[in-house]
Design an enzyme around this catalytic site. Structure first.
Site, short mmCIF file in Angstrom:
data_model
loop_
_atom_site.label_atom_id
_atom_site.label_comp_id
_atom_site.label_asym_id
_atom_site.label_seq_id
_atom_site.Cartn_x
_atom_site.Cartn_y
_atom_site.Cartn_z
N THR A 85 0.83 -1.20 0.00
CA THR A 85 0.00 0.00 0.00
C THR A 85 0.86 1.25 0.00
O THR A 85 2.00 1.22 0.48
CB THR A 85 -0.92 0.01 1.25
OG1 THR A 85 -1.56 1.28 1.37
CG2 THR A 85 -0.11 -0.23 2.52
N ASP A 86 0.31 2.33 -0.50
CA ASP A 86 1.03 3.61 -0.44
C ASP A 86 1.12 4.14 0.99
O ASP A 86 1.92 5.04 1.28
CB ASP A 86 0.39 4.65 -1.36
CG ASP A 86 -1.08 4.93 -1.06
OD1 ASP A 86 -1.65 4.28 -0.16
OD2 ASP A 86 -1.66 5.79 -1.73
N GLU A 87 0.33 3.59 1.90
CA GLU A 87 0.32 4.09 3.27
C GLU A 87 1.63 3.83 4.02
O GLU A 87 1.89 4.43 5.06
CB GLU A 87 -0.86 3.50 4.04
CG GLU A 87 -2.20 3.94 3.46
CD GLU A 87 -3.39 3.45 4.27
OE1 GLU A 87 -3.37 3.61 5.50
OE2 GLU A 87 -4.33 2.91 3.67
N TYR B 54 -1.59 -0.63 11.14
CA TYR B 54 -1.78 -1.26 9.83
C TYR B 54 -0.63 -0.96 8.89
O TYR B 54 0.02 -1.86 8.35
CB TYR B 54 -3.11 -0.82 9.21
CG TYR B 54 -3.15 -1.04 7.71
CD1 TYR B 54 -2.97 -2.30 7.17
CD2 TYR B 54 -3.34 0.03 6.83
CE1 TYR B 54 -2.98 -2.52 5.79
CE2 TYR B 54 -3.37 -0.17 5.46
CZ TYR B 54 -3.18 -1.43 4.95
OH TYR B 54 -3.18 -1.64 3.60
N LYS C 199 2.41 -3.41 7.25
CA LYS C 199 2.65 -3.59 5.81
C LYS C 199 4.08 -3.17 5.44
O LYS C 199 4.73 -3.83 4.62
CB LYS C 199 1.64 -2.79 5.00
CG LYS C 199 0.23 -3.35 5.03
CD LYS C 199 0.15 -4.77 4.46
CE LYS C 199 0.39 -4.80 2.96
NZ LYS C 199 0.25 -6.18 2.42
#
Length: 342
Positions: A124-126, A158, A162
């Site tokens: 994810t870009d997060e 989260y 990741k």
């Protein structure tokens, strides 16, 4: 590279199931084994209608080493979508995120190393944290974007889990020769997304006669991409990507949450001001934005859903005509949000 038998972890979830549908439709030579634990976010109905001779569902845990090794031994590639992915849930209890996203990834990459199986890691870009808002621009977007060289600055349990899994994959490539690639994608929208997530929550609220909810001021910007475009990008990376490389997937779809909610209301025939502002999420990232130049120039990928309003209407239509898919869970999802004042 060509593949005959692939494993898709989390293939009964939102993004994973859309990828399975894409493979079945466009690559008839490929057999897909879906490995999914079928937690609340996984749903057998997401795979309904797919031919049994093309898709096999194995209900199991990616942390189960014995099961994972048995499946990977007969596979040509693993595409790893399975993850705990909801920020709000990670703030309430981080433990499942550590177990699934970190421990589960380690089990998968060890199995792929053992049997020399091609591995693609969905991230994810997060993991990159957030970017500053540009108050002087429409939608508060544009300006700096994430690239494959951007430093990791995760904000939540989260995104930190990741980020940890990404780093494991990179280490296994360098230390053990794992044949792996990584993709970090921006926010997906489209069919089969669980109704706890922003866009389907608002759509199903309106369909249920519930006033939609907006966190804080709604100025937070997300870079939206239709899940079908994500699926096409992943296939391109799996078959043509360079081992050890990271590719960012985005479709230049920056929109702030307030504008997205007001557009949903407009497309569904409601007043654009007919929503309730609720307390913001702790540590809420300001802005995400993806620079997908590498994916476009090196692998030739281009998004097809380039008009966000059209893609959003497509999504609204799907939830409107598939009420049987989401209705049973709606009350419980809203009750959980209400407990947190959201």
């Amino acid at each position: 590279m060509t593949f005959k038998n692939i494993i898709v972890t989390g293939g009964a979830g939102f993004i994973g199931s859309n990828f399975v549908h894409y493979v079945v439709k466009h690559h008839p030579e490929v057999h897909v084994t879906v490995l999914d634990k079928l937690t609340y976010a996984g749903n057998k109905a997401n795979l309904a209608g797919l031919p049994a001779e093309r898709v096999e569902l194995i209900v199991g845990d990616i942390c189960d080493q014995t099961l994972v090794e048995r499946l990977v031994a007969d596979a040509d590639a693993v595409v790893h979508y399975a993850a705990e992915s909801h920020n709000d849930n990670s703030l309430i209890d981080p433990t499942p995120f550590i177990q699934t996203n970190i421990v589960g990834t380690s089990v998968l990459i060890n199995a792929c190393r053992k049997f020399d199986v091609r591995y693609h890691h969905i991230s994810t870009d997060e993991v990159y944290g957030d970017l500053p808002l540009r108050e002087d621009l429409p939608g508060h977007g544009e300006g700096e974007k994430f690239t494959p060289e951007s430093p990791y600055r995760p904000s939540s349990p989260y995104s930190s889990s990741k980020a940890s899994s990404d780093l494991l994959v990179r280490a296994w490539v360098r230390s053990f020769g794992l044949r792996a690639t990584i993709s970090n994608c921006s926010n997906n929208y489209g069919p089969y997304q669980h109704i706890e997530k922003f866009i389907p929550r608002q759509i199903t609220n309106i369909l249920s006669g519930i006033q939609p909810k907006l966190y804080g001021t709604g100025k937070n910007v997300r870079d939206w991409i239709h899940t079908n475009d994500h699926s096409r990008a992943v296939w391109q990376i799996l078959t043509k990507g360079k081992i050890g490389e990271t590719y960012l997937i985005g479709a230049d779809g920056e929109q702030n949450n307030k504008d997205v909610l007001e557009l949903i209301l407009k497309l569904m025939g409601k007043s654009s001001s007919d929503y309730e502002q609720v307390k913001d999420r702790p540590g809420h990232d300001l802005r995400y934005a993806i620079d997908a130049t590498k994916l476009r120039t090196e692998l030739g990928w281009q998004p097809e859903f380039t008009d966000f309003e059209t893609g959003l209407q497509h999504t609204i239509d799907w939830y409107t005509t598939h009420e049987d898919w989401w209705r049973a869970e709606k009350a419980a999802v809203e009750a959980k949000y209400a407990q947190n004042g959201q």
